[in-house]
Design a protein around this motif. Structure first.
Motif, PDB file in Angstrom:
ATOM      1  N   GLN A   1      53.889 -42.179 -50.459  1.00  0.00           N
ATOM      2  CA  GLN A   1      52.971 -42.490 -49.375  1.00  0.00           C
ATOM      3  C   GLN A   1      51.825 -41.486 -49.310  1.00  0.00           C
ATOM      4  O   GLN A   1      51.065 -41.469 -48.334  1.00  0.00           O
ATOM      5  CB  GLN A   1      53.737 -42.509 -48.045  1.00  0.00           C
ATOM      6  CG  GLN A   1      54.829 -43.562 -48.009  1.00  0.00           C
ATOM      7  CD  GLN A   1      55.723 -43.446 -46.790  1.00  0.00           C
ATOM      8  OE1 GLN A   1      55.333 -42.878 -45.773  1.00  0.00           O
ATOM      9  NE2 GLN A   1      56.929 -43.979 -46.884  1.00  0.00           N
TER      10      GLN A   1
ATOM     11  N   PHE B   1      66.024 -36.156 -44.773  1.00  0.00           N
ATOM     12  CA  PHE B   1      66.483 -36.539 -46.107  1.00  0.00           C
ATOM     13  C   PHE B   1      67.823 -35.892 -46.461  1.00  0.00           C
ATOM     14  O   PHE B   1      68.659 -36.503 -47.130  1.00  0.00           O
ATOM     15  CB  PHE B   1      65.418 -36.204 -47.151  1.00  0.00           C
ATOM     16  CG  PHE B   1      64.159 -37.004 -46.978  1.00  0.00           C
ATOM     17  CD1 PHE B   1      64.089 -38.315 -47.392  1.00  0.00           C
ATOM     18  CD2 PHE B   1      63.054 -36.452 -46.351  1.00  0.00           C
ATOM     19  CE1 PHE B   1      62.937 -39.071 -47.200  1.00  0.00           C
ATOM     20  CE2 PHE B   1      61.899 -37.186 -46.147  1.00  0.00           C
ATOM     21  CZ  PHE B   1      61.839 -38.504 -46.575  1.00  0.00           C
TER      22      PHE B   1
ATOM     23  N   GLU C   1      69.158 -40.000 -47.286  1.00  0.00           N
ATOM     24  CA  GLU C   1      69.217 -40.414 -48.687  1.00  0.00           C
ATOM     25  C   GLU C   1      69.820 -39.358 -49.612  1.00  0.00           C
ATOM     26  O   GLU C   1      70.477 -39.693 -50.594  1.00  0.00           O
ATOM     27  CB  GLU C   1      67.813 -40.772 -49.194  1.00  0.00           C
ATOM     28  CG  GLU C   1      67.198 -42.002 -48.547  1.00  0.00           C
ATOM     29  CD  GLU C   1      66.336 -41.634 -47.356  1.00  0.00           C
ATOM     30  OE1 GLU C   1      66.665 -40.631 -46.665  1.00  0.00           O
ATOM     31  OE2 GLU C   1      65.341 -42.334 -47.109  1.00  0.00           O
TER      32      GLU C   1
ATOM     33  N   SER D   1      56.532 -37.372 -49.230  1.00  0.00           N
ATOM     34  CA  SER D   1      56.591 -38.588 -48.416  1.00  0.00           C
ATOM     35  C   SER D   1      56.762 -39.806 -49.318  1.00  0.00           C
ATOM     36  O   SER D   1      55.777 -40.349 -49.820  1.00  0.00           O
ATOM     37  CB  SER D   1      55.303 -38.732 -47.586  1.00  0.00           C
ATOM     38  OG  SER D   1      55.122 -37.635 -46.729  1.00  0.00           O
ATOM     39  N   PRO D   2      57.983 -40.246 -49.563  1.00  0.00           N
ATOM     40  CA  PRO D   2      59.240 -39.686 -49.075  1.00  0.00           C
ATOM     41  C   PRO D   2      59.758 -38.600 -50.015  1.00  0.00           C
ATOM     42  O   PRO D   2      59.300 -38.484 -51.151  1.00  0.00           O
ATOM     43  CB  PRO D   2      60.170 -40.900 -49.088  1.00  0.00           C
ATOM     44  CG  PRO D   2      59.696 -41.696 -50.265  1.00  0.00           C
ATOM     45  CD  PRO D   2      58.187 -41.527 -50.288  1.00  0.00           C
ATOM     46  N   ALA D   3      60.740 -37.825 -49.545  1.00  0.00           N
ATOM     47  CA  ALA D   3      61.317 -36.750 -50.350  1.00  0.00           C
ATOM     48  C   ALA D   3      62.737 -37.091 -50.785  1.00  0.00           C
ATOM     49  O   ALA D   3      63.616 -36.248 -50.821  1.00  0.00           O
ATOM     50  CB  ALA D   3      61.312 -35.440 -49.561  1.00  0.00           C
ATOM     51  N   ASN D   4      62.956 -38.355 -51.103  1.00  0.00           N
ATOM     52  CA  ASN D   4      64.263 -38.765 -51.603  1.00  0.00           C
ATOM     53  C   ASN D   4      64.356 -38.529 -53.102  1.00  0.00           C
ATOM     54  O   ASN D   4      63.364 -38.661 -53.835  1.00  0.00           O
ATOM     55  CB  ASN D   4      64.513 -40.236 -51.295  1.00  0.00           C
ATOM     56  CG  ASN D   4      63.413 -41.137 -51.836  1.00  0.00           C
ATOM     57  OD1 ASN D   4      62.308 -41.165 -51.279  1.00  0.00           O
ATOM     58  ND2 ASN D   4      63.690 -41.855 -52.914  1.00  0.00           N
TER      59      ASN D   4
ATOM     60  N   ASP E   1      56.935 -45.357 -54.853  1.00  0.00           N
ATOM     61  CA  ASP E   1      57.179 -45.431 -53.414  1.00  0.00           C
ATOM     62  C   ASP E   1      56.450 -44.354 -52.622  1.00  0.00           C
ATOM     63  O   ASP E   1      56.641 -44.226 -51.417  1.00  0.00           O
ATOM     64  CB  ASP E   1      58.684 -45.308 -53.134  1.00  0.00           C
ATOM     65  CG  ASP E   1      59.270 -43.993 -53.627  1.00  0.00           C
ATOM     66  OD1 ASP E   1      58.591 -43.293 -54.418  1.00  0.00           O
ATOM     67  OD2 ASP E   1      60.413 -43.670 -53.249  1.00  0.00           O
TER      68      ASP E   1
ATOM     69  N   SER F   1      57.946 -30.398 -51.555  1.00  0.00           N
ATOM     70  CA  SER F   1      58.753 -31.611 -51.682  1.00  0.00           C
ATOM     71  C   SER F   1      60.232 -31.273 -51.772  1.00  0.00           C
ATOM     72  O   SER F   1      61.071 -31.961 -51.175  1.00  0.00           O
ATOM     73  CB  SER F   1      58.314 -32.406 -52.915  1.00  0.00           C
ATOM     74  OG  SER F   1      56.978 -32.858 -52.774  1.00  0.00           O
TER      75      SER F   1
END
Length: 326
Positions: free
Chosen positions: A184, A206, A210, A139-142, A182, A197
């Protein structure tokens, strides 16, 4: 060990892999005694005594990593015409970025990432690869386009690196200096789920946002997950479920190679302390039925050796690759 020396060591290890025999266990350190190489009857008989069950002579009697020809040629004594089933590899590295991982991150950033990149291109039949890096919080998995020191400015113009980059080593070192500004996750064990992830990174939203465009239908997927604790998915999932999520992104289990790097037992090892990673070992086991899973014990150190073991599976997987048909 500097990068040049490590590359030489990895390349030397790959020379020993040529004409490999047998399958490997979850530790990546066992193998059936080497039989005739993939090139046919002209391939040498393996000794079965080294880590990979490699062939008896320095080249395993098989020539290139697939046993084609002699000393890398495409033909020769018993050489045959076997060729790689894949020419492209997509690699995702997920690294636990907790404070206890400083030694591991330094090794990955300065030695292992760049050397592994070079070793991939040394595998016969592979024309190119792309590589993405993320931390162990989904979170996030970009994919990361920056390291702790700032933007990495990949030449690809994408959130991943391409092997065609003229500055690939610096790009790996930048991304390997893991950025988690970044995230969370709370940091209460929920930021230590590297395999989860990767699965999230390759699934919607994702995979269609992204990270869109990363996975290629004609590329083998290689996942490298590293933590000094254990895979701790939130919400809780069985390891088979994570396996199934990763395989679903490629449509075929043989199209995914998974390398889990964690502690086999509680230890104070070369990179500091590590917890016993029971779940990570179980996750690796779900891939071993297809000879696609390797576990490397973080307590032993030598992360470059762990990735060398993964190269064995990549070589085998490329011979059996099944392209996705849309």
């Amino acid at each position: 060990m500097d990068l040049r020396a490590c590359c030489a060591a990895l390349c030397a290890g790959m020379v020993g892999l040529m004409g490999c025999g047998g399958d490997s266990g979850t530790n990546g350190s066992s193998g059936s005694p080497g039989g005739p190489g993939a090139g046919g009857v002209g391939a040498g008989q393996g000794q079965g005594g080294d880590t990979f069950g490699s062939g008896g002579d320095p080249f395993g009697g098989g020539g290139d990593p697939f046993g084609n020809g002699s000393n890398g040629a495409n033909s020769g004594a018993g050489g045959g015409t076997n060729k790689s089933g894949c020419e492209h590899v997509d690699v995702v590295f997920a690294v636990d970025n907790s404070s206890s991982m400083e030694e591991e991150k330094e090794s990955m950033r300065e030695v292992v990432f760049p050397a592994f990149a070079q070793a991939l291109l040394d595998i016969s039949g592979i024309k190119d690869f792309r590589a993405a890096v993320l931390d162990a919080c989904p979170s996030p998995a970009n994919f990361h386009t920056r390291g702790a020191a700032g933007e990495c400015s990949f030449q690809s113009g994408k959130p991943w690196m391409e092997s065609t980059s003229t500055d690939l080593t610096s790009e790996f070192q930048c991304a390997g200096d893991i950025y988690s500004g970044d995230v969370q996750c709370s940091g209460d064990s929920d930021d230590e789920q590297p395999a989860s992830s990767v699965a999230a990174a390759l699934e919607p939203p994702f995979a269609t946002g992204e990270n869109a465009g990363f996975l290629r239908d004609d590329a083998l997927l290689v996942v490298v997950a590293i933590t000094d604790e254990d895979e701790q998915p939130v919400p809780r999932q069985q390891m088979q479920a994570i396996h199934d999520r990763l395989v679903a992104t490629k449509g075929e289990a043989k199209n995914v190679v998974f390398l889990g790097i964690a502690g086999r037992n509680d230890c104070d090892g070369a990179y500091g302390s590590a917890d016993e990673a029971e779940d990570m070992q179980q996750l690796v086991d779900t891939f071993t039925a297809d000879s696609r899973g390797f576990f490397w014990d973080l307590c032993e150190g030598r992360l470059e050796d762990g990735l060398t073991n993964a190269l064995t599976a990549i070589e085998e997987a490329c011979t059996e690759f099944v392209p996705v048909v849309n």
